[in-house]
Scaffold this motif. Structure first.
Motif, PDB file in Angstrom:
ATOM      1  N   GLY A  31       0.880  -1.077  -0.001  1.00  0.00           N
ATOM      2  CA  GLY A  31      -0.046  -0.012   0.113  1.00  0.00           C
ATOM      3  C   GLY A  31       1.019   1.251   0.016  1.00  0.00           C
ATOM      4  O   GLY A  31       1.792   1.556   0.821  1.00  0.00           O
ATOM      5  N   VAL A  32       0.551   2.046  -0.852  1.00  0.00           N
ATOM      6  CA  VAL A  32       1.156   3.337  -0.911  1.00  0.00           C
ATOM      7  C   VAL A  32       0.419   4.438  -0.369  1.00  0.00           C
ATOM      8  O   VAL A  32      -0.836   4.686  -0.849  1.00  0.00           O
ATOM      9  N   VAL A  33       0.865   4.876   0.760  1.00  0.00           N
ATOM     10  CA  VAL A  33       0.073   5.722   1.768  1.00  0.00           C
ATOM     11  C   VAL A  33       0.368   7.306   1.097  1.00  0.00           C
ATOM     12  O   VAL A  33       1.558   7.766   0.973  1.00  0.00           O
ATOM     13  N   PHE A  34      -0.586   7.990   1.179  1.00  0.00           N
ATOM     14  CA  PHE A  34      -0.318   9.666   0.710  1.00  0.00           C
ATOM     15  C   PHE A  34      -0.964  10.288   1.768  1.00  0.00           C
ATOM     16  O   PHE A  34      -2.383   9.989   2.342  1.00  0.00           O
ATOM     17  N   GLN A  35      -0.309  11.130   2.443  1.00  0.00           N
ATOM     18  CA  GLN A  35      -0.833  12.142   3.354  1.00  0.00           C
ATOM     19  C   GLN A  35      -1.250  13.423   3.094  1.00  0.00           C
ATOM     20  O   GLN A  35       0.026  14.339   2.674  1.00  0.00           O
ATOM     21  N   LEU A  36      -2.291  14.016   2.891  1.00  0.00           N
ATOM     22  CA  LEU A  36      -2.624  15.226   2.336  1.00  0.00           C
ATOM     23  C   LEU A  36      -2.294  15.487   0.872  1.00  0.00           C
ATOM     24  O   LEU A  36      -1.530  16.553   0.432  1.00  0.00           O
ATOM     25  N   GLY A  37      -2.173  14.237   0.302  1.00  0.00           N
ATOM     26  CA  GLY A  37      -1.653  14.551  -1.233  1.00  0.00           C
ATOM     27  C   GLY A  37      -0.354  14.131  -1.439  1.00  0.00           C
ATOM     28  O   GLY A  37       0.060  13.993  -2.718  1.00  0.00           O
ATOM     29  N   ARG A  38       0.677  13.854  -0.521  1.00  0.00           N
ATOM     30  CA  ARG A  38       1.899  13.726  -0.981  1.00  0.00           C
ATOM     31  C   ARG A  38       2.267  12.302  -0.330  1.00  0.00           C
ATOM     32  O   ARG A  38       1.834  12.020   0.717  1.00  0.00           O
ATOM     33  N   PHE A  39       3.152  11.739  -0.813  1.00  0.00           N
ATOM     34  CA  PHE A  39       3.783  10.676  -0.597  1.00  0.00           C
ATOM     35  C   PHE A  39       4.063  10.474   0.768  1.00  0.00           C
ATOM     36  O   PHE A  39       5.068  11.330   1.184  1.00  0.00           O
ATOM     37  N   PRO A  52      -8.833   8.695   8.341  1.00  0.00           N
ATOM     38  CA  PRO A  52      -9.697   9.157   7.195  1.00  0.00           C
ATOM     39  C   PRO A  52      -9.609  10.611   6.992  1.00  0.00           C
ATOM     40  O   PRO A  52      -9.390  11.322   7.870  1.00  0.00           O
ATOM     41  N   MET A  53      -9.820  10.810   5.865  1.00  0.00           N
ATOM     42  CA  MET A  53      -9.784  12.418   5.267  1.00  0.00           C
ATOM     43  C   MET A  53      -8.389  13.099   5.318  1.00  0.00           C
ATOM     44  O   MET A  53      -8.242  13.913   4.755  1.00  0.00           O
ATOM     45  N   VAL A  54      -7.388  12.302   5.952  1.00  0.00           N
ATOM     46  CA  VAL A  54      -6.095  12.980   5.731  1.00  0.00           C
ATOM     47  C   VAL A  54      -5.328  11.863   5.235  1.00  0.00           C
ATOM     48  O   VAL A  54      -4.268  12.480   4.465  1.00  0.00           O
ATOM     49  N   GLN A  55      -5.470  10.842   5.362  1.00  0.00           N
ATOM     50  CA  GLN A  55      -4.549   9.804   4.693  1.00  0.00           C
ATOM     51  C   GLN A  55      -5.308   8.893   3.580  1.00  0.00           C
ATOM     52  O   GLN A  55      -6.440   8.616   3.950  1.00  0.00           O
ATOM     53  N   GLN A  56      -4.586   8.498   2.393  1.00  0.00           N
ATOM     54  CA  GLN A  56      -5.470   7.652   1.337  1.00  0.00           C
ATOM     55  C   GLN A  56      -4.312   6.761   1.103  1.00  0.00           C
ATOM     56  O   GLN A  56      -3.245   7.116   1.150  1.00  0.00           O
ATOM     57  N   MET A  57      -4.529   5.544   0.587  1.00  0.00           N
ATOM     58  CA  MET A  57      -3.801   4.314   0.432  1.00  0.00           C
ATOM     59  C   MET A  57      -4.269   3.819  -1.067  1.00  0.00           C
ATOM     60  O   MET A  57      -5.421   3.610  -1.260  1.00  0.00           O
ATOM     61  N   VAL A  58      -3.254   3.639  -1.854  1.00  0.00           N
ATOM     62  CA  VAL A  58      -3.347   2.833  -3.325  1.00  0.00           C
ATOM     63  C   VAL A  58      -2.823   1.473  -3.006  1.00  0.00           C
ATOM     64  O   VAL A  58      -1.766   1.341  -2.460  1.00  0.00           O
ATOM     65  N   ARG A  59      -3.414   0.520  -3.544  1.00  0.00           N
ATOM     66  CA  ARG A  59      -3.120  -0.767  -3.338  1.00  0.00           C
ATOM     67  C   ARG A  59      -2.220  -1.044  -4.713  1.00  0.00           C
ATOM     68  O   ARG A  59      -2.719  -0.641  -5.847  1.00  0.00           O
ATOM     69  N   VAL A  60      -1.100  -1.440  -4.506  1.00  0.00           N
ATOM     70  CA  VAL A  60      -0.332  -1.853  -5.585  1.00  0.00           C
ATOM     71  C   VAL A  60      -0.165  -3.540  -5.436  1.00  0.00           C
ATOM     72  O   VAL A  60       0.468  -4.191  -4.524  1.00  0.00           O
ATOM     73  N   ASP A  61      -0.501  -4.227  -6.710  1.00  0.00           N
ATOM     74  CA  ASP A  61      -0.260  -5.774  -6.586  1.00  0.00           C
ATOM     75  C   ASP A  61       1.039  -6.089  -7.445  1.00  0.00           C
ATOM     76  O   ASP A  61       1.602  -5.528  -8.304  1.00  0.00           O
ATOM     77  N   LEU A  62       1.542  -6.786  -6.666  1.00  0.00           N
ATOM     78  CA  LEU A  62       3.048  -7.469  -6.871  1.00  0.00           C
ATOM     79  C   LEU A  62       3.066  -8.663  -7.687  1.00  0.00           C
ATOM     80  O   LEU A  62       4.144  -9.092  -8.068  1.00  0.00           O
TER      81      LEU A  62
END
Length: 72
Positions: A31-39, A52-62
């Protein structure tokens, strides 16, 4: 009775907040976590807690994807 009606919406909001904060990554995912839109960080497999609302996560399949290439 009215005291219960006062606490019920608050309990529902807290439950929804906690439900949206918990993520589970499988063994082959990162999971690549972005905090306020930055890596911010790369998380490994397991239980991930996000704000929630501060951090977002994008799943990356290996996993490797095998595709047939037709002959030309």
């Amino acid at each position: 009775m009215s005291l219960m009606m006062l606490y019920l919406p608050a309990l529902l909001l807290i439950a929804l907040f906690l439900f949206s904060a918990i993520k589970i990554l499988r063994e082959y995912e990162r999971g690549v976590v972005f905090q306020l839109g930055r890596f911010w960080r790369v998380k490994g497999p397991g239980l991930i807690l996000l704000i929630p609302m501060v951090q977002q996560m994008v799943r990356v399949d290996l996993r490797t994807i095998v595709m047939d290439v037709p002959s030309q």
